[in-house]
Design an enzyme around this catalytic site. Structure first.
Site, PDB file in Angstrom:
ATOM      1  N   LEU A 128       0.816  -1.212   0.000  1.00  0.00           N
ATOM      2  CA  LEU A 128       0.000   0.000   0.000  1.00  0.00           C
ATOM      3  C   LEU A 128       0.849   1.261   0.000  1.00  0.00           C
ATOM      4  O   LEU A 128       0.396   2.326  -0.413  1.00  0.00           O
ATOM      5  CB  LEU A 128      -0.931   0.009   1.222  1.00  0.00           C
ATOM      6  CG  LEU A 128      -1.869  -1.185   1.376  1.00  0.00           C
ATOM      7  CD1 LEU A 128      -2.662  -1.068   2.677  1.00  0.00           C
ATOM      8  CD2 LEU A 128      -2.812  -1.275   0.184  1.00  0.00           C
ATOM      9  N   LYS A 162       5.327   2.795   0.731  1.00  0.00           N
ATOM     10  CA  LYS A 162       6.715   2.508   1.082  1.00  0.00           C
ATOM     11  C   LYS A 162       7.357   3.718   1.736  1.00  0.00           C
ATOM     12  O   LYS A 162       7.016   4.856   1.444  1.00  0.00           O
ATOM     13  CB  LYS A 162       7.522   2.117  -0.166  1.00  0.00           C
ATOM     14  CG  LYS A 162       7.143   0.793  -0.784  1.00  0.00           C
ATOM     15  CD  LYS A 162       8.064   0.457  -1.953  1.00  0.00           C
ATOM     16  CE  LYS A 162       7.727  -0.899  -2.555  1.00  0.00           C
ATOM     17  NZ  LYS A 162       8.648  -1.265  -3.668  1.00  0.00           N
ATOM     18  N   PHE A 199      12.557   2.858   5.626  1.00  0.00           N
ATOM     19  CA  PHE A 199      12.866   1.594   6.297  1.00  0.00           C
ATOM     20  C   PHE A 199      11.611   0.747   6.502  1.00  0.00           C
ATOM     21  O   PHE A 199      11.615  -0.175   7.302  1.00  0.00           O
ATOM     22  CB  PHE A 199      13.524   1.853   7.652  1.00  0.00           C
ATOM     23  CG  PHE A 199      14.802   2.631   7.562  1.00  0.00           C
ATOM     24  CD1 PHE A 199      15.981   2.007   7.180  1.00  0.00           C
ATOM     25  CD2 PHE A 199      14.817   3.989   7.837  1.00  0.00           C
ATOM     26  CE1 PHE A 199      17.159   2.725   7.088  1.00  0.00           C
ATOM     27  CE2 PHE A 199      15.990   4.720   7.747  1.00  0.00           C
ATOM     28  CZ  PHE A 199      17.171   4.092   7.367  1.00  0.00           C
ATOM     29  N   LYS A 243       2.065  -1.928   8.821  1.00  0.00           N
ATOM     30  CA  LYS A 243       3.346  -1.284   8.532  1.00  0.00           C
ATOM     31  C   LYS A 243       4.466  -2.171   9.054  1.00  0.00           C
ATOM     32  O   LYS A 243       4.555  -2.436  10.249  1.00  0.00           O
ATOM     33  CB  LYS A 243       3.399   0.099   9.189  1.00  0.00           C
ATOM     34  CG  LYS A 243       4.633   0.914   8.852  1.00  0.00           C
ATOM     35  CD  LYS A 243       4.527   2.320   9.447  1.00  0.00           C
ATOM     36  CE  LYS A 243       5.707   3.189   9.058  1.00  0.00           C
ATOM     37  NZ  LYS A 243       5.579   4.567   9.613  1.00  0.00           N
ATOM     38  N   ASP A 288       4.353  17.015   8.973  1.00  0.00           N
ATOM     39  CA  ASP A 288       4.458  16.449   7.621  1.00  0.00           C
ATOM     40  C   ASP A 288       3.071  16.347   6.998  1.00  0.00           C
ATOM     41  O   ASP A 288       2.679  15.302   6.477  1.00  0.00           O
ATOM     42  CB  ASP A 288       5.144  15.083   7.648  1.00  0.00           C
ATOM     43  CG  ASP A 288       5.613  14.635   6.256  1.00  0.00           C
ATOM     44  OD1 ASP A 288       5.769  15.507   5.379  1.00  0.00           O
ATOM     45  OD2 ASP A 288       5.813  13.433   6.053  1.00  0.00           O
TER      46      ASP A 288
END
Length: 450
Positions: free
Chosen positions: A15, A17, A20, A38, A140
């Site tokens: 879904l 990336k 890490f 995740k 963010d």
């Protein structure tokens, strides 16, 4: 296919990336509902990187604490020797970026476009209002971190040909708290790390200036501009052009659209380059466009009412006080929960409480162990909950956390001292010798101390 903790079935469908981590589609085998998992790689240098692990732990604890209809729900976490797995709410209707594309391609009238923009931003406003009141700054905010969903049953269905018009009643969910930071109620609380996605970062971050929570208001304004005009207000395709545009280019608003004066007023004040001229959070949350214009042009539909009346499934206070696995929570956040949220939840099994501790508004005693009294409704005597700080000097009570199961996880800042230009160069060193070729739409800065 991977089975995690004998409960979650993780598919190979990716879904999303990150640096890490990867997010996979999964299924909760207990409920047969779809979930997002995740998967975070903690092998190699990550396994011994205390700052990385502290950051990851703080992200998890933040998700455990936040509970709001417009924030992606946290379900579970599992840790193995090589990977950490975070199980979250699955949102199957794309991101706000899809809404921007939808608005651009549909060719709808200015009024309908403004209504559609209002519908989504009103939900984002509610999410931001909540996290600010909880003592956090996201850092963010961008369309790719804003997911869309419906009910769980509809989320488990195919979403082909999704209609992103407000009539489809999609629910907005703010996601990705990897860069989130605790902040003071005081909007002058100064940040000293550079992070975020350049296209949505406020100008003050580019020019080595300290910043506060109002930088997120700039990000809000960029998203509003994109929803209305389907483009970024700064004409730039690379980092150098973006920085130069933020410094020298005047933000223009196309005049061929008949949006309301209130809409333009909010947009221009969120995109003030000088943070001193930018709206503060209270002004944003109570702006006329949200409060009064919506009453005239955006009557509530059923999804609005059900969304606003949604109550969390469990009381965070009950979890904190009764469970040995409860998340840590800062003293300030504990107080804010008690003051602002408990009255809404008292019919849902929540306790009504008050906090009694000496008036150390600016400083908390430096002793290693302290306790605060929590008064419970229906109880003749308060209970004591231990708190601890990890400093030998007097510190602000924001840094003090309630102890859960005897564990302390102090929040840490991390990164290298470097201006933003050097950071860009460092981040792109392995990819290109020319930072101007940086793909702004995919690049994210982690925390770097100024």
């Amino acid at each position: 296919m991977e089975i995690i903790n004998s409960r979650y079935k993780m598919t190979d469908t990716v879904l999303g990336k990150g640096g890490f981590s990867e997010v996979f589609l999964g299924t909760d085998m207990y409920t047969d509902n779809k979930v997002a998992i995740k998967k975070i790689n903690i092998t190699g240098k990550n396994s011994s990187d205390i700052k990385f692990l502290n950051k990851l732990d703080f992200e998890i604890r933040t998700m455990q604490i936040l509970n709001h209809p417009n924030i992606v729900a946290y379900y579970d976490v599992m840790k193995t020797e090589n990977y950490w797995y975070i199980v979250m709410e699955y949102c199957n209707f794309g991101t706000l970026n899809d809404v921007i594309k939808f608005n651009k391609n549909k060719g709808i009238s200015s009024l309908d476009l403004e209504k559609n923009t209002h519908y989504y931003l009103n939900q984002l406003r509610d999410a931001l209002n909540y996290i600010i009141n909880m003592g956090y700054i996201h850092r963010d905010i961008k369309p790719m971190n804003i997911l869309l969903t419906k009910s769980i049953s509809e989320n488990n269905e195919n979403n082909e040909n999704t209609n992103y018009d407000r009539s489809n009643s999609l629910i907005l969910k703010l996601a990705d708290f990897g860069l989130t930071k605790k902040c003071s109620e005081n909007e002058e609380d100064i940040m000293n790390t550079i992070c975020g996605s350049p296209l949505y970062m406020a100008p003050e971050l580019f020019f080595n200036q300290h910043y506060n929570s109002q930088s997120d208001i700039w990000s809000f304004g960029i998203i509003m501009y994109q929803l209305l005009f389907h483009d970024h207000p700064i004409n730039a395709t690379n980092y150098s052009q973006l920085k130069n545009g933020l410094k020298n280019q005047k933000i223009n608003f196309p005049k061929n659209n008949m949006f309301s004066n209130y809409c333009f007023d909010l947009l221009s004040k969120t995109l003030a380059k000088d943070p001193k001229n930018r709206l503060n959070w209270s002004e944003l949350f109570h702006h006329y466009w949200f409060i009064h214009w919506s009453e005239q042009h955006c009557p509530k539909n059923k999804s609005d009412d059900s969304n606003n009346k949604k109550i969390p499934d469990k009381s965070q206070f009950n979890e904190i006080l009764s469970s040995t696995k409860s998340p840590l929570i800062s003293l300030r956040q504990f107080g804010q929960l008690g003051q602002s949220n408990l009255s809404k939840f008292k019919n849902n099994g929540a306790i009504n409480c008050s906090i009694d501790f000496p008036k150390y508004t600016n400083n908390f005693p430096s002793a290693v162990n302290q306790s605060i009294k929590i008064g419970l409704s229906g109880s003749s005597s308060p209970i004591n909950i231990p708190v601890r700080n990890n400093s030998s000097k007097k510190i602000n009570y924001d840094d003090i956390e309630l102890i859960s199961n005897g564990n302390i996880f102090p929040e840490t800042l991390y990164g290298s001292i470097s201006p933003v230009d050097s950071i860009i160069n460092k981040e792109t060193r392995n990819k290109t010798n020319n930072p101007s070729s940086l793909n702004l739409s995919e690049f994210v800065l982690s925390d770097y101390e100024i």
